[in-house]
Scaffold this motif. Structure first.
Motif, PDB file in Angstrom:
ATOM      1  N   GLY A 124      -7.816 -12.244  11.804  1.00  0.00           N
ATOM      2  CA  GLY A 124      -6.578 -12.834  12.307  1.00  0.00           C
ATOM      3  C   GLY A 124      -5.333 -11.985  12.106  1.00  0.00           C
ATOM      4  O   GLY A 124      -4.244 -12.383  12.505  1.00  0.00           O
ATOM      5  N   SER A 125      -5.504 -10.818  11.503  1.00  0.00           N
ATOM      6  CA  SER A 125      -4.301 -10.047  11.162  1.00  0.00           C
ATOM      7  C   SER A 125      -3.615  -9.498  12.401  1.00  0.00           C
ATOM      8  O   SER A 125      -2.449  -9.122  12.344  1.00  0.00           O
ATOM      9  CB  SER A 125      -4.639  -8.928  10.177  1.00  0.00           C
ATOM     10  OG  SER A 125      -5.705  -8.141  10.666  1.00  0.00           O
ATOM     11  N   LEU A 139      -2.797 -13.433  14.828  1.00  0.00           N
ATOM     12  CA  LEU A 139      -1.699 -14.300  14.408  1.00  0.00           C
ATOM     13  C   LEU A 139      -0.346 -13.645  14.635  1.00  0.00           C
ATOM     14  O   LEU A 139       0.643 -14.319  14.923  1.00  0.00           O
ATOM     15  CB  LEU A 139      -1.860 -14.713  12.926  1.00  0.00           C
ATOM     16  CG  LEU A 139      -2.580 -16.049  12.744  1.00  0.00           C
ATOM     17  CD1 LEU A 139      -4.010 -15.996  13.220  1.00  0.00           C
ATOM     18  CD2 LEU A 139      -2.499 -16.524  11.312  1.00  0.00           C
ATOM     19  N   VAL A 140      -0.305 -12.317  14.532  1.00  0.00           N
ATOM     20  CA  VAL A 140       0.943 -11.599  14.809  1.00  0.00           C
ATOM     21  C   VAL A 140       1.303 -11.738  16.282  1.00  0.00           C
ATOM     22  O   VAL A 140       2.451 -11.987  16.643  1.00  0.00           O
ATOM     23  CB  VAL A 140       0.825 -10.109  14.406  1.00  0.00           C
ATOM     24  CG1 VAL A 140       2.050  -9.324  14.838  1.00  0.00           C
ATOM     25  CG2 VAL A 140       0.618  -9.988  12.896  1.00  0.00           C
ATOM     26  N   ALA A 169     -11.534  -5.095   2.893  1.00  0.00           N
ATOM     27  CA  ALA A 169     -11.534  -4.958   1.433  1.00  0.00           C
ATOM     28  C   ALA A 169     -12.964  -5.000   0.891  1.00  0.00           C
ATOM     29  O   ALA A 169     -13.287  -4.317  -0.082  1.00  0.00           O
ATOM     30  CB  ALA A 169     -10.699  -6.074   0.804  1.00  0.00           C
ATOM     31  N   VAL A 170     -13.832  -5.788   1.540  1.00  0.00           N
ATOM     32  CA  VAL A 170     -15.215  -5.907   1.080  1.00  0.00           C
ATOM     33  C   VAL A 170     -15.959  -4.582   1.280  1.00  0.00           C
ATOM     34  O   VAL A 170     -16.792  -4.199   0.466  1.00  0.00           O
ATOM     35  CB  VAL A 170     -15.930  -7.065   1.819  1.00  0.00           C
ATOM     36  CG1 VAL A 170     -17.419  -7.092   1.498  1.00  0.00           C
ATOM     37  CG2 VAL A 170     -15.273  -8.393   1.458  1.00  0.00           C
ATOM     38  N   SER A 223      -1.909  -3.508   4.477  1.00  0.00           N
ATOM     39  CA  SER A 223      -1.747  -3.536   3.027  1.00  0.00           C
ATOM     40  C   SER A 223      -2.995  -4.125   2.394  1.00  0.00           C
ATOM     41  O   SER A 223      -3.923  -4.525   3.081  1.00  0.00           O
ATOM     42  CB  SER A 223      -0.559  -4.433   2.698  1.00  0.00           C
ATOM     43  OG  SER A 223      -0.801  -5.726   3.246  1.00  0.00           O
ATOM     44  N   LYS A 224      -2.983  -4.215   1.065  1.00  0.00           N
ATOM     45  CA  LYS A 224      -4.069  -4.918   0.353  1.00  0.00           C
ATOM     46  C   LYS A 224      -4.210  -6.335   0.921  1.00  0.00           C
ATOM     47  O   LYS A 224      -5.327  -6.827   1.103  1.00  0.00           O
ATOM     48  CB  LYS A 224      -3.746  -5.006  -1.141  1.00  0.00           C
ATOM     49  CG  LYS A 224      -3.860  -3.687  -1.865  1.00  0.00           C
ATOM     50  CD  LYS A 224      -5.290  -3.399  -2.290  1.00  0.00           C
ATOM     51  CE  LYS A 224      -5.417  -2.009  -2.896  1.00  0.00           C
ATOM     52  NZ  LYS A 224      -5.248  -0.907  -1.914  1.00  0.00           N
ATOM     53  N   GLN A 225      -3.080  -6.964   1.188  1.00  0.00           N
ATOM     54  CA  GLN A 225      -3.111  -8.328   1.719  1.00  0.00           C
ATOM     55  C   GLN A 225      -3.808  -8.364   3.081  1.00  0.00           C
ATOM     56  O   GLN A 225      -4.587  -9.266   3.372  1.00  0.00           O
ATOM     57  CB  GLN A 225      -1.672  -8.855   1.894  1.00  0.00           C
ATOM     58  CG  GLN A 225      -0.972  -9.272   0.608  1.00  0.00           C
ATOM     59  CD  GLN A 225      -0.272  -8.134  -0.107  1.00  0.00           C
ATOM     60  OE1 GLN A 225      -0.595  -6.957   0.072  1.00  0.00           O
ATOM     61  NE2 GLN A 225       0.684  -8.470  -0.932  1.00  0.00           N
ATOM     62  N   VAL A 226      -3.481  -7.386   3.912  1.00  0.00           N
ATOM     63  CA  VAL A 226      -4.078  -7.345   5.255  1.00  0.00           C
ATOM     64  C   VAL A 226      -5.559  -6.991   5.147  1.00  0.00           C
ATOM     65  O   VAL A 226      -6.405  -7.554   5.847  1.00  0.00           O
ATOM     66  CB  VAL A 226      -3.311  -6.351   6.153  1.00  0.00           C
ATOM     67  CG1 VAL A 226      -4.046  -6.117   7.470  1.00  0.00           C
ATOM     68  CG2 VAL A 226      -1.897  -6.867   6.422  1.00  0.00           C
ATOM     69  N   ARG A 262      -8.174  -9.549   4.887  1.00  0.00           N
ATOM     70  CA  ARG A 262      -8.443 -10.350   6.077  1.00  0.00           C
ATOM     71  C   ARG A 262      -9.045  -9.528   7.225  1.00  0.00           C
ATOM     72  O   ARG A 262      -9.977  -9.944   7.893  1.00  0.00           O
ATOM     73  CB  ARG A 262      -7.122 -10.970   6.587  1.00  0.00           C
ATOM     74  CG  ARG A 262      -6.524 -11.996   5.661  1.00  0.00           C
ATOM     75  CD  ARG A 262      -7.095 -13.369   5.892  1.00  0.00           C
ATOM     76  NE  ARG A 262      -6.710 -13.891   7.202  1.00  0.00           N
ATOM     77  CZ  ARG A 262      -7.271 -14.949   7.774  1.00  0.00           C
ATOM     78  NH1 ARG A 262      -8.242 -15.588   7.175  1.00  0.00           N
ATOM     79  NH2 ARG A 262      -6.870 -15.357   8.957  1.00  0.00           N
ATOM     80  N   GLU A 270       2.108   4.089   2.949  1.00  0.00           N
ATOM     81  CA  GLU A 270       1.284   2.903   3.209  1.00  0.00           C
ATOM     82  C   GLU A 270       2.010   2.061   4.262  1.00  0.00           C
ATOM     83  O   GLU A 270       3.150   2.345   4.603  1.00  0.00           O
ATOM     84  CB  GLU A 270       1.148   2.059   1.927  1.00  0.00           C
ATOM     85  CG  GLU A 270       0.081   2.549   0.946  1.00  0.00           C
ATOM     86  CD  GLU A 270      -1.338   2.189   1.354  1.00  0.00           C
ATOM     87  OE1 GLU A 270      -1.532   1.300   2.202  1.00  0.00           O
ATOM     88  OE2 GLU A 270      -2.264   2.811   0.829  1.00  0.00           O
ATOM     89  N   MET A 271       1.348   1.019   4.740  1.00  0.00           N
ATOM     90  CA  MET A 271       2.001   0.036   5.602  1.00  0.00           C
ATOM     91  C   MET A 271       2.526   0.625   6.907  1.00  0.00           C
ATOM     92  O   MET A 271       3.631   0.338   7.332  1.00  0.00           O
ATOM     93  CB  MET A 271       3.188  -0.620   4.874  1.00  0.00           C
ATOM     94  CG  MET A 271       2.822  -1.451   3.695  1.00  0.00           C
ATOM     95  SD  MET A 271       1.725  -2.795   4.142  1.00  0.00           S
ATOM     96  CE  MET A 271       2.805  -3.819   5.117  1.00  0.00           C
ATOM     97  N   ASP A 272       1.761   1.488   7.526  1.00  0.00           N
ATOM     98  CA  ASP A 272       2.189   2.060   8.787  1.00  0.00           C
ATOM     99  C   ASP A 272       1.031   2.089   9.760  1.00  0.00           C
ATOM    100  O   ASP A 272      -0.118   2.028   9.367  1.00  0.00           O
ATOM    101  CB  ASP A 272       2.665   3.515   8.587  1.00  0.00           C
ATOM    102  CG  ASP A 272       4.174   3.605   8.454  1.00  0.00           C
ATOM    103  OD1 ASP A 272       4.865   2.796   9.093  1.00  0.00           O
ATOM    104  OD2 ASP A 272       4.647   4.489   7.726  1.00  0.00           O
TER     105      ASP A 272
END
Lengths: 81, 286, 158, 754
Positions: free
Chosen positions: B29-30, B33-34, B74-75, B98-101, B104, B186-188
């Motif tokens: 959904g990353s 949902l955006v 992440a898995v 990111s780690k958060q993304v 998911r 990161e985050m790009d």
């Protein structure tokens, strides 16, 4: 009697003169006398003029006294973040 | 709008196939949902595939690895065997967001969103990964590079779902690597990127090579000529020079908010060189 | 639009709610459940201010649908302290002044908690990359990194 | 008021310590309430329709379909926010920015708004509003806009500040000039002259909390507004004026604020929320999305600056000149003026001239951003200063020390300086170990100086002593970064009690007199002055109560370390009365004990900083990493040193982002391309090193404790410090900020190709 220096743009509305000798004891009187002499200055005062007295900038203290022989400089009133 | 959570791939395919309005598959959904938040898509049906058996698993088979469509990136980073065999693919997957993304997002989603800048795709293309596609008329296995056909467009038919990504078992003396250029650390989104996958012969010379570039054309580019130039070499200076030149030449990038044509061309070559060096070292080359 | 009925666990408590199919977990937490500790800084997964942990995974709650929480375990900033006992990370953030405006703080604390759970002795670089999904515009991150380092030491000793 | 603000050189017990902030626990537990965390019963969701065009006449707006949608409770356009500004041009611009009247002036300009029972219906309603636009040619670049062929944004604008009023309208609203001496004569004396042009792109404050408010207007005309703001009293004035209300009938409560940095200094969507609530008869919550924040709040100026500096062989600057063009968005501003004032403020110059031009563009209305306008001017000047030092064969620090302004120097903006800190920051940098640390290949070191004015302003504070001797402090200055801790320390210091017995809050606009907003680094400076004044007023009452208890003249009662002490041998048997004891008896000695203060905290004292920075540049990709960073800045007196360090570090980090990656990118269509945190790249944790700080304390003579503002100056030097470091690393002078990898690589390639 104090000597007051105006910044570039303000001196344009004050007869093109940067330095003015004015008899004023505080900022309020200084503004009043300047406005009497140069009515064009009034809207600038309304918009805000800061007064540097010996390098310290006063934006709102119109009662601030102007010491004899002090270096008085008018500046635009600034915005900050 | 309806949200459903089918328990079988057949149900999911069936619901998607009979959907009247726009339908969307939800795994991580990353991206979905955006796009919904921005008003770019208003699906009438959301099919959450995470409860479908097997789609959330990484399995090691006789042929290699099978990565379910709903496995978060992440898995992948936590799977030692996969990381050992395909470090380039795993590091690409662990560069997305990111780690958060990464908690998911999935590499299948990354592939099916069909962004030319998708991080995991050049690594998957270089790796020769395959996608298992399920539809109303059955199952087919295709090369991952044949899934995206242009920015945001895929070759998938209505109702089709990619249920897994397959990676081959690794021979001896093999290595892969993925590098991307981003202005931050990161985050790009990749401004330009390169994936390289190599196998070496017993003497340390490159036996097979695949080179893929990201964010350099409407889809991820498999640069066959770049692979050919590497074969037979031990990655000497002259070969690396030619590699860079071929990759820069193969690019068909655009000017946009993330970079210029000149920049992407030049840096595509630089990254291909650097990724090749890492892959070579990982394969045991000296 | 038909509502979706969801049964889930939030900070250890069983919670049931009805949400719209396109409603995010962040919207559910904030607007339906009154848990406003998670903040919306961007709504697109780029700032980390809405970080929560779902089934042991750090995620942006703006990138999760409320409907997806069915049967999951959700941890938010509101569940981080035990009674009146602050979590060591919370305590260290206060001691190091690792917050100025504080809007990013709940997200940083959740992300740091997840980081230390997976890596109890991170290097400075690991902390910096581990927290790269959380934006802070006030501190320059210096004091945040120091607070996490200090908390890691305390937690190892505990 | 007979408050004496002069510095007294006292010894401190509380000030200078580092306790935990009073609002801390709320913030680490998620309990603190920010703009979007507040709700009212029956509240509606407000949303704003924004122009997709950079420049367009609004020919008509048809809201009828939206009004008919079930669940929509109000739809408004500019008609619902009539012009009540009565010739106040600045307020008219704010009004027009809140809701476009005749023309949409930028991509994102508000044209209509709705209030509905939920967000989905509100979104749907926006789609049903039909706006007929006549699209006009637009201009977004500052240099193109200043050109006489550029599309005119406002045909009523004739450049002010010229000797004669121009015959034709222009996008240049104003010319300003500062300086003294004769620059022509000065350049004639120079042995070396550096002349260069620089550009900086538009950046955003990038606060993490989007603008948010809840507005509730009652049928009797009274109203409440809950809002994240840097100044709730200012917001009250703006909203009351724009909506035709009496200020006292609008109570504004400032929420916790999730960052502002100048971006929350005037109203954006709050009058819209109030107008919606007034029309709907229900409370309305209005929260901007991140996309709206970037497109339609107030970023800083883009600039184009020409600098010329000359020096004689001995390293004395003989003349300095700059022409500065700053974008203002579509409304007049004074941003180039501030740039022109600050540009050469660090130096002692016999001949200096700066000219500023304010330029209208089809971009959002420019707002203040931390030391507004100073970082860009410093970038241009400090780059040229470095280059000149290099040409002279002098060390960059020594060259600056030789030419640094000092007490008695006439500032480039006019007045003569009192005691200032530029010299000490340079000396500290010269001797800092960072300057001697070895560098590796592709690494470079740079340094630069920065100046900011700081202000004070109108301030009001209440200090109430409870029956148990604890103290509550109500201030009107919004706490953006820990000022409640600092002010509690100051109250504890002055009263002579422990910090733990003081609790500071930010009071709403109905509970306290007018207070200026938190800008100009004035928060701790001005509110600490008012707190000291309020505490002294309370102490006067405490002494009176003690005198009454002892039945002795109040003149014989002194206040020391939290106790009333009877001075004089005849009172030898009277043991001191603690604040707590006096408070406990207050019910019988005359009632509650409080100190109140309202004052203008002027005399903030100018501020200087010098930064050192090491970078590593990848010559193949143009990628730059900051590997070490040191901030040296004068704080006057650091009340809570940890939060002073935090201000230094935060400003440096924002400057690093600006220097390397942050910029507004517009397409040819005049639309903003990167309205989100993914492509508007503020630094993430892994982008930065630890940021070392060194606090200098050169007391401000105009504050009882010597405090100066510290919040803003730290963002002034980084652009130049990093540009100098990059230039030293790669051997090419970088003249365009941000120094994004494509720009650096292009510069390197141009150099390599000769």
């Amino acid at each position: 009697m104090v000597e007051v220096t105006l910044w570039g743009s303000l001196s344009a509305v004050a007869g093109g003169k940067a330095r003015h000798e004015i008899e004023a004891k505080d900022i309020r009187e200084l503004f009043r006398k300047l406005a009497e002499q140069y009515p064009g200055i009034e809207p600038w005062i309304d918009r805000g003029i800061a007064v540097a007295i010996d390098g310290t900038i006063y934006r709102d203290t119109w009662s601030k006294e102007l010491p004899e022989g002090a270096e008085i400089f008018l500046l635009p009133r600034l915005a900050g973040g | 709008m309806r949200y459903i959570r089918p328990l079988s791939i057949e149900d999911a395919v069936g619901e998607l196939a009979k959907a009247v309005g726009p339908a969307a598959i939800l795994a991580g959904g990353s991206d979905l949902l955006v796009r919904m938040k921005g008003g770019f898509i208003e699906p009438e049906l959301i099919v959450d595939i995470k409860r479908i058996g097997g789609l959330s698993d990484v399995t090691e088979t006789a042929d290699g690895f099978r990565i379910g469509a709903a496995v978060p990136c992440a898995v992948l980073g936590e799977n030692k065997a996969l990381k050992q065999a395909w470090p380039g693919v795993v590091e690409a997957a662990n560069l997305i967001g990111s780690k958060q993304v990464q908690g998911r997002c999935t590499i299948t989603g990354n592939l099916c969103n069909a962004s030319p800048a998708a991080d995991s795709v050049p690594a998957l293309v270089a790796a020769g990964a395959k996608a298992v596609v399920v539809g109303t008329s059955g199952k087919r296995t295709i090369a991952v590079e044949s899934v995206p056909t242009g920015p945001g467009r895929t070759s998938l038919a209505k109702g089709e779902i990619v249920e897994a990504i397959l990676l081959d078992k690794r021979p001896e003396h093999a290595g892969d690597a993925y590098l991307r250029f981003i202005p931050r650390t990161e985050m790009d989104i990749a401004v330009v990127s390169a994936g390289v996958n190599l196998t070496l012969d017993d003497h340390g010379a490159i036996k097979t090579a695949r080179v893929a570039l990201g964010a350099s054309a409407p889809t991820v580019l498999l640069v066959e000529e770049a692979g050919q130039v590497l074969v037979g070499s031990k990655l000497d200076e002259a070969t690396l020079e030619r590699l860079a030149k071929i990759c820069s030449g193969a690019c068909r990038p655009i000017d946009d908010k993330r970079g210029t044509i000149e920049f992407r061309r030049k840096v595509a070559g630089v990254l291909a060189q650097r990724a090749a060096a890492i892959a070579y070292k990982r394969a045991g080359g000296k | 639009m038909a509502g979706v009925a969801v049964s889930t666990t939030i900070n250890g408590d069983a919670v049931e709610y009805l949400c719209q199919p396109d409603e995010t977990l962040l919207e559910v937490l904030r607007d339906r459940l009154g848990l406003t500790g998670a903040k919306e800084g961007c709504g697109t997964g780029d700032c980390g201010a809405c970080s929560v942990i779902v089934d042991g995974r750090l995620v942006c709650s703006c990138l999760v649908l409320g409907a997806e929480a069915e049967g999951r375990k959700v941890e938010t900033i509101e569940g981080m302290a035990h009674g009146d006992q602050l979590h060591p990370l919370q305590q260290k953030f206060l001691e190091h002044a690792a917050l100025q405006c504080g809007i990013c703080t709940p997200g940083f604390l959740i992300a740091a908690k997840d980081l230390l759970a997976k890596n109890p002795s991170p290097t400075e670089e690991e902390i910096r990359f581990g927290l790269a999904g959380n934006l802070c515009r006030c501190t320059g991150y210096d004091k945040i990194v120091r607070a996490v380092q200090d908390a890691a030491e305390v937690m190892k000793g505990a | 008021m007979n408050f004496d603000p002069r510095f007294s050189g006292r010894q401190f017990a509380s000030v200078g310590t580092r306790p935990i902030r009073p609002d801390g626990v709320d913030k680490v537990t998620g309990r603190a309430r920010y703009g979007a965390d507040f709700n009212m019963a029956g509240q509606l969701v407000g949303r704003i329709l924004r122009s997709p065009h950079a420049h367009a006449v609004i020919k008509s707006i048809d809201t009828s379909k939206a009004e008919k949608l079930a669940g929509v409770k109000a739809v408004i356009t500019a008609k619902d926010l009539p012009d009540l500004t009565d010739g106040d041009a600045a307020m008219y611009d704010i009004l027009d920015n809140c809701m476009a009247r005749k023309k949409a002036l930028y991509d994102g300009h508000a044209v209509a708004a709705v209030a509905a029972i939920d967000a989905r219906i509100a979104r749907q309603a926006l789609k049903l509003i039909e706006v007929e636009y006549e699209v006009l040619p637009h201009v977004t670049d500052v240099d193109e806009a200043a050109h006489h062929h550029a599309p005119l944004i406002n045909d009523q604008v004739f450049t002010e500040g010229l000797e004669e009023k121009p015959a034709k309208p222009s996008n240049v609203t104003k010319r300003t000039q500062f300086g003294h001496g004769d620059v022509h004569a000065g350049f004639a004396k120079a042995d070396f002259i550096v002349e260069r042009s620089f550009k900086t792109e538009q950046t955003h404050q990038g606060y993490i909390e989007p603008h948010a408010c809840v507005a509730s207007v009652n049928p009797d005309g009274t109203a409440d507004l809950w809002v994240c703001t840097q100044g709730h009293f200012v917001y009250r004035q703006h909203c009351a004026q724009l909506l035709g209300m009496e200020a006292s009938k609008l109570r504004v409560t400032s929420s916790e604020i999730g960052g502002g940095f100048g971006g929350k200094t005037h109203v954006w969507a709050e009058p819209v929320a109030l107008a919606l609530s007034r029309k709907a008869g229900r409370p309305v919550k209005l929260v901007m999305t991140r996309d709206e924040v970037f497109r339609a709040s107030g970023p800083t100026s883009a600039t184009s600056i020409d600098v010329k500096i000359g020096a004689s062989k001995d390293g004395t600057i003989t003349a300095a000149e700059a022409t500065l063009r700053y974008s203002c968005g579509p409304y007049a501003g004074s941003w180039a003026e501030i740039g022109a004032m600050t540009a050469f403020a660090c130096y002692k110059l016999e001949n200096v001239k700066t000219v500023g031009y304010e330029v209208l563009v089809n971009r959002p209305k420019t707002a203040a951003y931390r030391a507004p306008s100073a970082p860009m001017a410093a970038f241009a000047v400090e780059s040229a200063v470095d280059e000149l030092a290099h040409e002279l064969g002098m060390d960059a620090v020594d060259f600056r020390i030789k030419n640094a302004a000092q007490e008695g120097t006439r500032a480039s903006y006019g007045p003569v300086y009192g005691p200032i800190g530029i010299g000490p920051t340079l000396e500290a940098v010269k001797h800092h170990p960072h300057m001697k640390a070895p560098l590796k290949a592709n690494q470079g070191r740079g340094m630069a100086c920065g100046f900011w004015f700081n202000f004070g302003g109108q301030t009001c504070t209440d200090l109430n002593i409870g029956m148990d001797g604890s103290v509550s402090l109500a201030v009107g200055t919004v706490d953006v970064g820990g000022s409640r801790a600092s002010l509690s320390l100051v109250a504890a210091e002055e009263l002579g009690i422990d910090y733990s017995h003081v609790k500071a809050i930010v009071a709403d606009t109905s509970s306290l007199g007018y207070n200026d907003m938190t800008d100009g680094s004035r928060g701790t400076f001005s509110s600490s002055m008012a707190t000291i004044s309020a505490a002294r007023n309370a102490i006067k009452i405490l002494r009176e109560r003690a005198a009454q208890t002892w039945d002795i003249p109040v003149e014989d009662v002194h206040w020391e370390k939290g106790h009333a002490i009877a001075k004089g041998e005849k009172y030898g048997n009277l043991s001191p009365l603690s604040l707590k004891e006096i408070a406990a008896a207050s019910g019988k000695t005359g009632g509650p004990i409080a100190g109140h203060s309202e004052l203008v905290a002027d005399g903030a004292g100018v501020s200087f900083a010098t930064h050192i920075c090491d970078v590593e540049v990848d010559p193949e990709t143009g990628s730059t990493r900051v590997i070490r960073y040191t901030v040296v800045q004068d704080a006057g007196k650091a009340v809570h040193p940890t939060y002073v360090e935090g201000q230094y570090q935060g400003g440096a980090a924002q400057g690093i982002g600006w220097a390397l990656n942050e910029e507004y990118i517009y397409g040819k269509d005049g639309r903003l391309q990167n309205a989100g945190f993914l492509d508007y790249r503020i630094p993430v944790c892994s982008d930065l090193p630890m940021i070392d700080t060194q606090i200098l304390e050169i007391p401000n003579p105009n504050h009882p404790y010597g405090v100066r503002g510290v919040g803003e100056t730290s963002i002034v030097p980084p652009l130049a410090a990093i540009a100098n470091a990059v230039s030293n690393a790669v051997g090419v002078r970088m003249t365009h900020i941000p120094m994004s990898p494509p720009r650096i690589l292009a510069a390197l390639d141009a150099e390599r190709e000769g």
